[in-house]
Scaffold this motif. Structure first.
Motif, PDB file in Angstrom:
ATOM      1  N   ARG A  20       0.835  -1.205   0.000  1.00  0.00           N
ATOM      2  CA  ARG A  20       0.000   0.000   0.000  1.00  0.00           C
ATOM      3  C   ARG A  20       0.870   1.255   0.000  1.00  0.00           C
ATOM      4  NH1 ARG A  20      -3.076  -2.965   3.771  1.00  0.00           N
ATOM      5  NH2 ARG A  20      -2.134  -1.800   5.486  1.00  0.00           N
ATOM      6  N   ASP A  21       1.954   1.203   0.809  1.00  0.00           N
ATOM      7  CA  ASP A  21       2.884   2.337   0.839  1.00  0.00           C
ATOM      8  C   ASP A  21       3.512   2.564  -0.535  1.00  0.00           C
ATOM      9  OD1 ASP A  21       2.365   2.819   3.459  1.00  0.00           O
ATOM     10  OD2 ASP A  21       4.264   1.983   4.240  1.00  0.00           O
ATOM     11  N   ALA A  22       3.911   1.467  -1.212  1.00  0.00           N
ATOM     12  CA  ALA A  22       4.522   1.584  -2.543  1.00  0.00           C
ATOM     13  C   ALA A  22       3.510   2.153  -3.538  1.00  0.00           C
ATOM     14  CB  ALA A  22       5.047   0.225  -3.011  1.00  0.00           C
ATOM     15  N   ALA A  23       2.261   1.689  -3.472  1.00  0.00           N
ATOM     16  CA  ALA A  23       1.219   2.204  -4.375  1.00  0.00           C
ATOM     17  C   ALA A  23       0.946   3.675  -4.087  1.00  0.00           C
ATOM     18  CB  ALA A  23      -0.061   1.387  -4.222  1.00  0.00           C
ATOM     19  N   MET A  24       0.899   4.031  -2.788  1.00  0.00           N
ATOM     20  CA  MET A  24       0.659   5.417  -2.406  1.00  0.00           C
ATOM     21  C   MET A  24       1.829   6.293  -2.857  1.00  0.00           C
ATOM     22  SD  MET A  24      -0.454   6.931   1.302  1.00  0.00           S
ATOM     23  CE  MET A  24      -1.835   5.826   1.434  1.00  0.00           C
ATOM     24  N   GLU A  25       3.055   5.772  -2.729  1.00  0.00           N
ATOM     25  CA  GLU A  25       4.243   6.511  -3.171  1.00  0.00           C
ATOM     26  C   GLU A  25       4.159   6.781  -4.673  1.00  0.00           C
ATOM     27  OE1 GLU A  25       7.792   8.474  -2.616  1.00  0.00           O
ATOM     28  OE2 GLU A  25       6.667   7.488  -1.019  1.00  0.00           O
ATOM     29  N   GLY A  26       3.744   5.784  -5.459  1.00  0.00           N
ATOM     30  CA  GLY A  26       3.581   5.972  -6.902  1.00  0.00           C
ATOM     31  C   GLY A  26       2.525   7.023  -7.209  1.00  0.00           C
ATOM     32  N   SER A  27       1.425   6.983  -6.454  1.00  0.00           N
ATOM     33  CA  SER A  27       0.361   7.969  -6.657  1.00  0.00           C
ATOM     34  C   SER A  27       0.858   9.367  -6.317  1.00  0.00           C
ATOM     35  CB  SER A  27      -0.850   7.637  -5.795  1.00  0.00           C
ATOM     36  OG  SER A  27      -1.433   6.430  -6.201  1.00  0.00           O
ATOM     37  N   LEU A  28       1.615   9.470  -5.215  1.00  0.00           N
ATOM     38  CA  LEU A  28       2.142  10.779  -4.829  1.00  0.00           C
ATOM     39  C   LEU A  28       3.135  11.301  -5.863  1.00  0.00           C
ATOM     40  CD1 LEU A  28       2.609  10.331  -0.972  1.00  0.00           C
ATOM     41  CD2 LEU A  28       0.923  11.746  -2.155  1.00  0.00           C
ATOM     42  N   GLU A  29       3.951  10.434  -6.443  1.00  0.00           N
ATOM     43  CA  GLU A  29       4.891  10.852  -7.481  1.00  0.00           C
ATOM     44  C   GLU A  29       4.145  11.340  -8.725  1.00  0.00           C
ATOM     45  OE1 GLU A  29       7.729   7.762  -8.233  1.00  0.00           O
ATOM     46  OE2 GLU A  29       8.526   7.836  -6.199  1.00  0.00           O
ATOM     47  N   ALA A  30       3.060  10.649  -9.080  1.00  0.00           N
ATOM     48  CA  ALA A  30       2.253  11.075 -10.229  1.00  0.00           C
ATOM     49  C   ALA A  30       1.616  12.435  -9.949  1.00  0.00           C
ATOM     50  CB  ALA A  30       1.180  10.026 -10.538  1.00  0.00           C
ATOM     51  N   ILE A  31       1.135  12.620  -8.724  1.00  0.00           N
ATOM     52  CA  ILE A  31       0.532  13.909  -8.355  1.00  0.00           C
ATOM     53  C   ILE A  31       1.586  15.004  -8.400  1.00  0.00           C
ATOM     54  CG2 ILE A  31      -0.461  15.206  -6.425  1.00  0.00           C
ATOM     55  CD1 ILE A  31      -1.964  12.630  -5.654  1.00  0.00           C
ATOM     56  N   LEU A  32       2.772  14.721  -7.876  1.00  0.00           N
ATOM     57  CA  LEU A  32       3.860  15.696  -7.877  1.00  0.00           C
ATOM     58  C   LEU A  32       4.256  16.072  -9.303  1.00  0.00           C
ATOM     59  CD1 LEU A  32       5.819  17.318  -6.147  1.00  0.00           C
ATOM     60  CD2 LEU A  32       7.368  15.357  -6.185  1.00  0.00           C
ATOM     61  N   SER A  33       4.320  15.076 -10.175  1.00  0.00           N
ATOM     62  CA  SER A  33       4.649  15.338 -11.575  1.00  0.00           C
ATOM     63  C   SER A  33       3.577  16.213 -12.233  1.00  0.00           C
ATOM     64  CB  SER A  33       4.791  14.008 -12.326  1.00  0.00           C
ATOM     65  OG  SER A  33       4.955  14.223 -13.701  1.00  0.00           O
ATOM     66  N   GLY A  34       2.311  15.904 -11.961  1.00  0.00           N
ATOM     67  CA  GLY A  34       1.211  16.701 -12.497  1.00  0.00           C
ATOM     68  C   GLY A  34       1.254  18.131 -11.987  1.00  0.00           C
ATOM     69  N   LEU A  35       1.579  18.292 -10.702  1.00  0.00           N
ATOM     70  CA  LEU A  35       1.688  19.638 -10.141  1.00  0.00           C
ATOM     71  C   LEU A  35       2.829  20.414 -10.787  1.00  0.00           C
ATOM     72  CD1 LEU A  35       1.014  19.004  -6.345  1.00  0.00           C
ATOM     73  CD2 LEU A  35      -0.444  20.217  -7.977  1.00  0.00           C
ATOM     74  N   GLY A  36       3.936  19.725 -11.088  1.00  0.00           N
ATOM     75  CA  GLY A  36       5.057  20.387 -11.767  1.00  0.00           C
ATOM     76  C   GLY A  36       4.639  20.892 -13.143  1.00  0.00           C
ATOM     77  N   ARG A  37       3.914  20.051 -13.886  1.00  0.00           N
ATOM     78  CA  ARG A  37       3.426  20.488 -15.209  1.00  0.00           C
ATOM     79  C   ARG A  37       2.449  21.638 -15.072  1.00  0.00           C
ATOM     80  NH1 ARG A  37       3.218  14.885 -15.990  1.00  0.00           N
ATOM     81  NH2 ARG A  37       0.959  14.879 -15.756  1.00  0.00           N
ATOM     82  N   LEU A  38       1.577  21.564 -14.085  1.00  0.00           N
ATOM     83  CA  LEU A  38       0.592  22.623 -13.858  1.00  0.00           C
ATOM     84  C   LEU A  38       1.276  23.940 -13.500  1.00  0.00           C
ATOM     85  CD1 LEU A  38      -2.455  22.980 -13.826  1.00  0.00           C
ATOM     86  CD2 LEU A  38      -2.439  22.419 -11.401  1.00  0.00           C
ATOM     87  N   LYS A  39       2.333  23.873 -12.704  1.00  0.00           N
ATOM     88  CA  LYS A  39       3.092  25.075 -12.365  1.00  0.00           C
ATOM     89  C   LYS A  39       3.707  25.683 -13.620  1.00  0.00           C
ATOM     90  CE  LYS A  39       7.034  26.749  -9.714  1.00  0.00           C
ATOM     91  NZ  LYS A  39       8.180  26.385  -8.887  1.00  0.00           N
ATOM     92  N   GLY A  40       4.254  24.832 -14.512  1.00  0.00           N
ATOM     93  CA  GLY A  40       4.822  25.328 -15.767  1.00  0.00           C
ATOM     94  C   GLY A  40       3.782  26.042 -16.615  1.00  0.00           C
TER      95      GLY A  40
END
Length: 119
Positions: A20-40
């Motif tokens: 669950r932690d690994a899946a949550m970590e993947g989800s958080l990385e995807a969210i972080l990546s999306g936020l980076g694109r949104l900031k751009g």
């Protein structure tokens, strides 16, 4: 025998928690990546808005200058019309000039035609 079963349950629980932690970590990385694109995108929009504000300010200044130029031209035209006796008199003078030019052209054509028809 009971301790072995509990230990197995604890291990399975730990493995499930790690998954669950690994899946949550993947989800958080995807969210972080999306936020980076949104900031751009947001920074690009901010830059575009700043450039458009500059353009709008320039257009506004040009419009103000054009308005001032038109007011000045209108004042000069009014002055010319007043010195010429008003718009009605100016139109009469223009019409009279056209009549004189038309009469001159008629006379010229008549004389030219008369010269070509006589031997």
């Amino acid at each position: 025998g009971g301790g072995s079963g509990e230990r197995r349950e604890v291990e399975e629980g730990l493995i499930a928690a790690q998954e669950r932690d690994a899946a949550m970590e993947g989800s958080l990385e995807a969210i972080l990546s999306g936020l980076g694109r949104l900031k751009g995108v947001a920074l690009d929009i901010e830059e575009e808005a700043a450039m458009q504000n500059i353009m709008v300010d320039d257009i506004h200044q040009r419009a103000l200058q054009a308005e001032a130029d038109l007011r000045s031209l209108n004042a000069r035209m009014s002055s010319v019309l007043r010195s010429a006796g008003g718009a009605g008199r100016l139109l009469c003078n223009a019409a009279l000039l056209l009549v004189v030019l038309a009469l001159g052209l008629f006379v010229y054509q008549t004389v030219k035609q008369h010269r070509t028809s006589t031997p």
